[in-house]
Design an enzyme around this catalytic site. Structure first.
Site, mmCIF file in Angstrom:
data_model
loop_
_atom_site.group_PDB
_atom_site.id
_atom_site.type_symbol
_atom_site.label_atom_id
_atom_site.label_comp_id
_atom_site.label_asym_id
_atom_site.label_seq_id
_atom_site.Cartn_x
_atom_site.Cartn_y
_atom_site.Cartn_z
ATOM 1 N N SER A 1 41.786 40.192 41.476
ATOM 2 C CA SER A 1 41.059 38.933 41.289
ATOM 3 C C SER A 1 39.626 39.215 40.816
ATOM 4 O O SER A 1 39.055 40.248 41.177
ATOM 5 C CB SER A 1 41.033 38.202 42.626
ATOM 6 O OG SER A 1 40.786 36.844 42.456
ATOM 7 N N PRO A 2 39.037 38.319 40.006
ATOM 8 C CA PRO A 2 37.667 38.556 39.547
ATOM 9 C C PRO A 2 36.691 38.681 40.721
ATOM 10 O O PRO A 2 36.733 37.871 41.642
ATOM 11 C CB PRO A 2 37.353 37.307 38.717
ATOM 12 C CG PRO A 2 38.413 36.303 39.046
ATOM 13 C CD PRO A 2 39.604 37.083 39.487
ATOM 14 N N ARG B 1 39.512 40.650 48.062
ATOM 15 C CA ARG B 1 38.970 41.568 49.071
ATOM 16 C C ARG B 1 39.892 42.754 49.366
ATOM 17 O O ARG B 1 39.384 43.876 49.544
ATOM 18 C CB ARG B 1 38.609 40.790 50.337
ATOM 19 C CG ARG B 1 37.390 39.901 50.120
ATOM 20 C CD ARG B 1 37.242 38.861 51.199
ATOM 21 N NE ARG B 1 38.402 37.986 51.245
ATOM 22 C CZ ARG B 1 38.659 37.146 52.239
ATOM 23 N NH1 ARG B 1 37.832 37.063 53.260
ATOM 24 N NH2 ARG B 1 39.732 36.382 52.205
ATOM 25 N N GLN C 1 36.919 37.425 32.531
ATOM 26 C CA GLN C 1 36.651 36.062 32.995
ATOM 27 C C GLN C 1 35.291 35.630 32.441
ATOM 28 O O GLN C 1 34.278 36.271 32.701
ATOM 29 C CB GLN C 1 36.619 35.994 34.525
ATOM 30 C CG GLN C 1 36.519 34.550 35.022
ATOM 31 C CD GLN C 1 36.272 34.434 36.525
ATOM 32 O OE1 GLN C 1 35.318 35.017 37.049
ATOM 33 N NE2 GLN C 1 37.119 33.692 37.221
ATOM 34 N N TYR D 1 30.332 26.274 39.421
ATOM 35 C CA TYR D 1 29.544 26.695 38.254
ATOM 36 C C TYR D 1 29.636 25.612 37.180
ATOM 37 O O TYR D 1 30.174 24.525 37.427
ATOM 38 C CB TYR D 1 30.022 28.074 37.771
ATOM 39 C CG TYR D 1 29.845 29.119 38.862
ATOM 40 C CD1 TYR D 1 28.565 29.403 39.356
ATOM 41 C CD2 TYR D 1 30.926 29.769 39.441
ATOM 42 C CE1 TYR D 1 28.382 30.319 40.392
ATOM 43 C CE2 TYR D 1 30.749 30.676 40.470
ATOM 44 C CZ TYR D 1 29.477 30.942 40.936
ATOM 45 O OH TYR D 1 29.300 31.832 41.966
ATOM 46 N N ARG E 1 40.649 29.139 35.673
ATOM 47 C CA ARG E 1 40.548 29.101 37.143
ATOM 48 C C ARG E 1 39.920 27.779 37.563
ATOM 49 O O ARG E 1 38.885 27.374 37.017
ATOM 50 C CB ARG E 1 39.712 30.279 37.646
ATOM 51 C CG ARG E 1 39.522 30.236 39.151
ATOM 52 C CD ARG E 1 38.936 31.522 39.721
ATOM 53 N NE ARG E 1 40.003 32.408 40.168
ATOM 54 C CZ ARG E 1 39.872 33.282 41.184
ATOM 55 N NH1 ARG E 1 38.741 33.410 41.837
ATOM 56 N NH2 ARG E 1 40.884 34.034 41.531
#
Ligand SMILES: Cc1cc2nc3c(=O)[nH]c(=O)nc-3n(C[C@H](O)[C@H](O)[C@H](O)COP(=O)(O)OP(=O)(O)OC[C@H]3O[C@@H](n4cnc5c(N)ncnc54)[C@H](O)[C@@H]3O)c2cc1C
Ligand SMILES: Cc1cc2nc3c(=O)[nH]c(=O)nc-3n(C[C@H](O)[C@H](O)[C@H](O)COP(=O)(O)O)c2cc1C
Length: 763
Positions: A413-414, A715, A491, A572, A620
């Site tokens: 994952s980013p 993580r 991404q 964002y 996403r």
């Protein structure tokens, strides 16, 4: 002690027994409105574990109960003209009437007074008792009499159900039957409970219930209609009701009961009066019986009644909440089951078996290896187009998007690293991404890479807006392609109102101590009171940002990336357009969802136009603002995904939250996967699930149940770049490619893993 048990169901009766067994001197009365042989409901299912607890509590009644049990091992699912059967599930059933009669006889023998045909209406008649136990079921009057203290929260669930019986025995399997009617789907949960009778619970959505006219039918008419619908499985047998005491049609909605406290002064709640668990996980009786044992025990081992009630409440409430969480998953699965009726019978069956999330992929393997392997082979055939000779875990099957072929379903994952200098990825990024590409994941996604200096989140964020950025990224991409068989995506994003903030391990999302740059957003809404007020974007700003995304995409293509992800989540810039929490515009870019999506879609189209048609684009999103109806809800996320699909997006990366300071997320294992499930199955677009997915078992069950096409792990990949290769070793799968210099390490790992216990989760 003088005790009044109000309600003579399993909870009330068993508590009376457990108290008398501990001290025959207790004076106990059980008050019940029904007559002894007059009870609503048919059979109930109990587990071996519950029977063992009953045996320890009272061997005499446990033996009677055991003798009345019928056992079966299989689950059969009738769906779309097929029957899928899996084994190893181990259930036992007993008639509710038989269970109560055993307990009534036992209680009477121990000297308990059973007062039948007595209505409980308020607590006044029971003032003189030392302890009053509210065991009067789901609609408890005891609970209502002390509602100010117990603070009940009652959630009336959506589906309609009716509890029937039949002499068609269903003695070979716990049977689910799904039937399609002209007014929608209706299904039955059927299981044997004595030598010649089975429970037959019929359930459907309210719309189907109305459409089929059940609303206006008597019990007899309902039964006749159900007999017609399920004729193929009833083998000529009739359906029966024993709910003659209920007025009207006997159809009910399940009430999920939750109470803030379970005791007040000398009044204590037990069983369904305190907490209910949906019948589809079949554990309400277990909960009532085990609570009865626990309270009786604590009343004899704790120093005072107050201590006993506190301990009872602490321990039993936790147990009830755990069960209610599984029950909620299962309830919702049936409420939303229409979403899954497009699934193939194999996948539908798998989704049904794992619906409560208490049973994992490896649990299913332990129960019925042959069936699970046949399901894995079905999954692989769908992924490759060829029938395999042997099974492999779903996570190791390939996945195709346009011309991009991923070797497996695991995605890094980013994750922002905050190690860039003026947008330049450094050796840190080279090593970080290269390691993860070597670690076995099918796809590695870079951190959010910003399309302009102003669009960075922090001074440490990477960019794609200068020629040297492109060169640095190309070096990383070239390594990944030359030395690994992973694919790599970039991404791209713009920070919008959450820009100009500190590094992740400083004060996240807080402005810089000095050197802040101006930030902009769809509306002048600051991320928090401490953040700067963003400038409301003009049309010219939007055109500039769109051009920056296009430029970054062109550079990403020259750098050789295999795939591109647009970051439209987490508050964002693009996310700030999508959510009504931060988009207050009154022009065509604000207002309803179509307007709020206009700019994000405009950017997507512009990027798509320059990105090679052979290469996919993912987007996403935050599928839930976690603020209720004021923000994006999972239902809105379906509408967002529909617009993305129409626009030509290949796959939706379904994240959630980070869009509002007021968010109240509900965390847990795989907690965002339900949003991916909903989007994938309602919209019909490929999805990636993300959020607290950390075990191979999670990945396999998500994929196999059709809840996502790819799984992103963030993580876990910080802690272990080699997560996928380790997962392969743990599952005994040898088909993954290791870097050649590491082959000796692979052999040792597989050898050692072979000695370890297989990975299973407890049910
Ligand atoms: C369709 C369906 C299927 C189920 N299947 C299962 C299963 O397979 N396995 C399982 O473990 N659980 C199952 N359950 C749940 C289970 O029935 C309950 O959780 C369990 O009965 C709870 O026991 P209880 O003693 O707390 O309450 P209840 O069994 O509801 O007993 C309460 C008693 O209080 C009496 N009462 C209520 N109000 C009054 C009043 N005002 N005056 C006098 N008496 C009153 C009632 O007549 C009743 O006898 C199922 C439930 C349903 C609805
Ligand atoms: C250190 C860190 C940095 C992150 N940076 C990004 C990012 O740049 N872009 C993004 O979309 N998500 C980012 N995330 C969110 C993750 O991609 C992921 O959605 C989230 O951590 C939940 O997955 P997990 O439970 O596997 O960690 C970041 C997460 C972490 C822990």
């Amino acid at each position: 002690m003088r005790v009044a048990c109000l309600g003579g169901g399993p909870g009330g009766l068993y508590f009376a027994i457990a108290m008398k067994l501990r001290d025959a001197g207790h004076e106990i009365v059980v008050v019940e409105r029904n007559r002894p042989y007059d009870t609503f409901g048919w059979g109930v299912v109990l587990s071996d574990e519950t029977l063992a607890n009953l045996r320890a509590a009272d061997p005499a009644s446990a033996e009677e109960i055991r003798r009345a049990f019928v056992y079966w091992d299989d689950i059969a699912v009738f769906y779309r003209g097929t029957v899928t059967r899996s084994s190893g599930h181990g259930f036992s059933g007993i008639g509710r009437k038989r269970l109560l009669n055993i307990l009534q006889e036992r209680a009477r023998a121990l000297g308990v007074e059973l007062r039948f045909e007595t209505e409980i209406d308020g607590l006044e008649p029971y003032r003189g008792y030392d302890l009053v136990v509210g065991a009067d079921g789901m609609n408890s009057k005891v609970r209502n009499a002390v509602a100010h203290a117990f603070k009940p929260d009652i959630d009336v669930r959506l589906a309609k159900y009716i509890w029937l019986g039949t002499h068609r025995k269903f003695d070979d399997a716990f049977t689910f039957i799904f039937e399609e009617t002209e007014h929608g789907w209706i299904w039955a949960h059927a299981y044997q409970f004595d030598a010649d009778t089975a429970t037959f619970i019929v359930e459907c959505s309210e719309a189907t219930w109305r459409g089929l006219g059940f609303e206006h039918m008597s019990q007899e008419e309902t039964i006749a209609a159900c007999e017609r619908i399920f004729a193929a499985n009833l083998g000529g047998h009739r359906l029966m009701t024993n709910a003659g005491h209920l007025r009207g049609s006997a159809w009910l909605n399940f009430n999920r009961v939750l109470c803030r406290t379970w005791s007040h002064d000398n009044v204590v709640l037990m069983g369904d009066a305190a907490a209910t668990a949906h019948f589809s996980v079949g554990s309400g009786t277990k909960l009532a019986l085990e609570s009865a044992i626990a309270l009786a025990e604590y009343l004899h081992t704790e120093p005072s009644m107050g201590d006993a009630l506190r301990r009872y409440e602490d321990e039993r409430r936790t147990e009830a909440l755990r069960l209610q969480s599984a029950a909620r998953n299962s309830t919702e699965w049936f409420e939303e089951v229409e979403r899954y009726f497009h699934l193939d019978p194999v996948q539908f069956n798998y989704a049904l078996l794992t619906r409560s999330q208490r049973i994992s992929h490896e649990n299913l393997r332990a129960r019925d290896k042959a069936w699970l392997e046949s399901a894995e082979m079905w999954f692989e055939e769908r992924a490759t187009g060829a029938r395999p000779n042997s099974a492999r875990p779903p996570m190791f099957t390939p996945f195709r998007l346009r011309d991009l072929q991923l070797k497996n379903r695991v995605v890094v994952s980013p994750m922002a690293q905050y190690r860039a200098v003026d947008g330049m990825p450094t050796d840190w990024h080279f090593v970080h991404l290269a390691e993860r590409a070597k670690g076995g994941a099918g796809l590695v996604v870079t951190e959010m890479t910003c399309v302009s200096a102003q669009g960075r989140i922090t001074p440490g964020c990477t960019g794609m807006y200068a020629a040297e950025h492109e060169r640095a990224w190309k070096r990383i991409v070239d390594f990944v392609h030359a030395e690994t068989d992973a694919k790599i995506a970039i991404q791209l994003g713009h920070s919008g109102p959450k820009g100009s903030t500190q590094l992740g391990w400083e004060t996240m999302d807080a402005p810089l101590p000095h050197g802040n740059w101006e930030v902009m957003a769809p509306s002048a809404v600051a991320w928090s009171r401490d953040n700067q007020l963003p400038r409301q974007m003009t049309r010219a700003d939007m055109e500039e940002v769109r051009a920056q995304f296009v430029r970054a995409a062109e550079m990403a293509e020259r750098a050789g990336f295999d795939m591109l992800e647009l970051h439209y989540a987490h508050g964002y810039l693009m996310s700030a357009f999508i959510t009504p929490l931060t988009n207050r515009r009154t022009d065509e870019f604000g207002g309803g969802l179509e307007n709020r999506m206009r700019f994000p879609l405009e950017v997507f189209h512009a990027v798509r136009a320059v990105w090679p048609s052979a290469k996919p684009i993912s987007v996403r999103i935050s599928a839930n603002d976690w603020v209720g109806a004021d923000g994006i809800t999972p239902q809105d996320a379906v509408a967002i995904a529909r617009l993305l699909k129409e626009a030509g997006v290949d796959i939706v990366d379904v994240s959630a939250g980070q869009t509002s300071q007021a968010a109240r997320p509900v965390y847990g294992r795989m907690f965002q996967t339900p949003f991916s499930d909903r989007i994938r199955n309602e919209v019909g677009i490929a999805t990636m699930a993300v959020g607290n997915i950390y075990e191979p078992d999670h990945v396999n069950s998500i994929l196999m149940a059709g809840r996502a096409d790819l799984c992103c792990l963030a993580r876990p990949h910080l802690a272990d770049p080699y997560w996928t290769l380790h997962a392969a070793a743990q599952l005994g799968y040898t088909g993954e490619t290791w870097p050649k210099p590491y082959l000796a390490g692979r052999d040792q790992l597989h050898r050692l893993a072979g000695r370890a216990e297989p990975a299973t989760e407890r049910v």
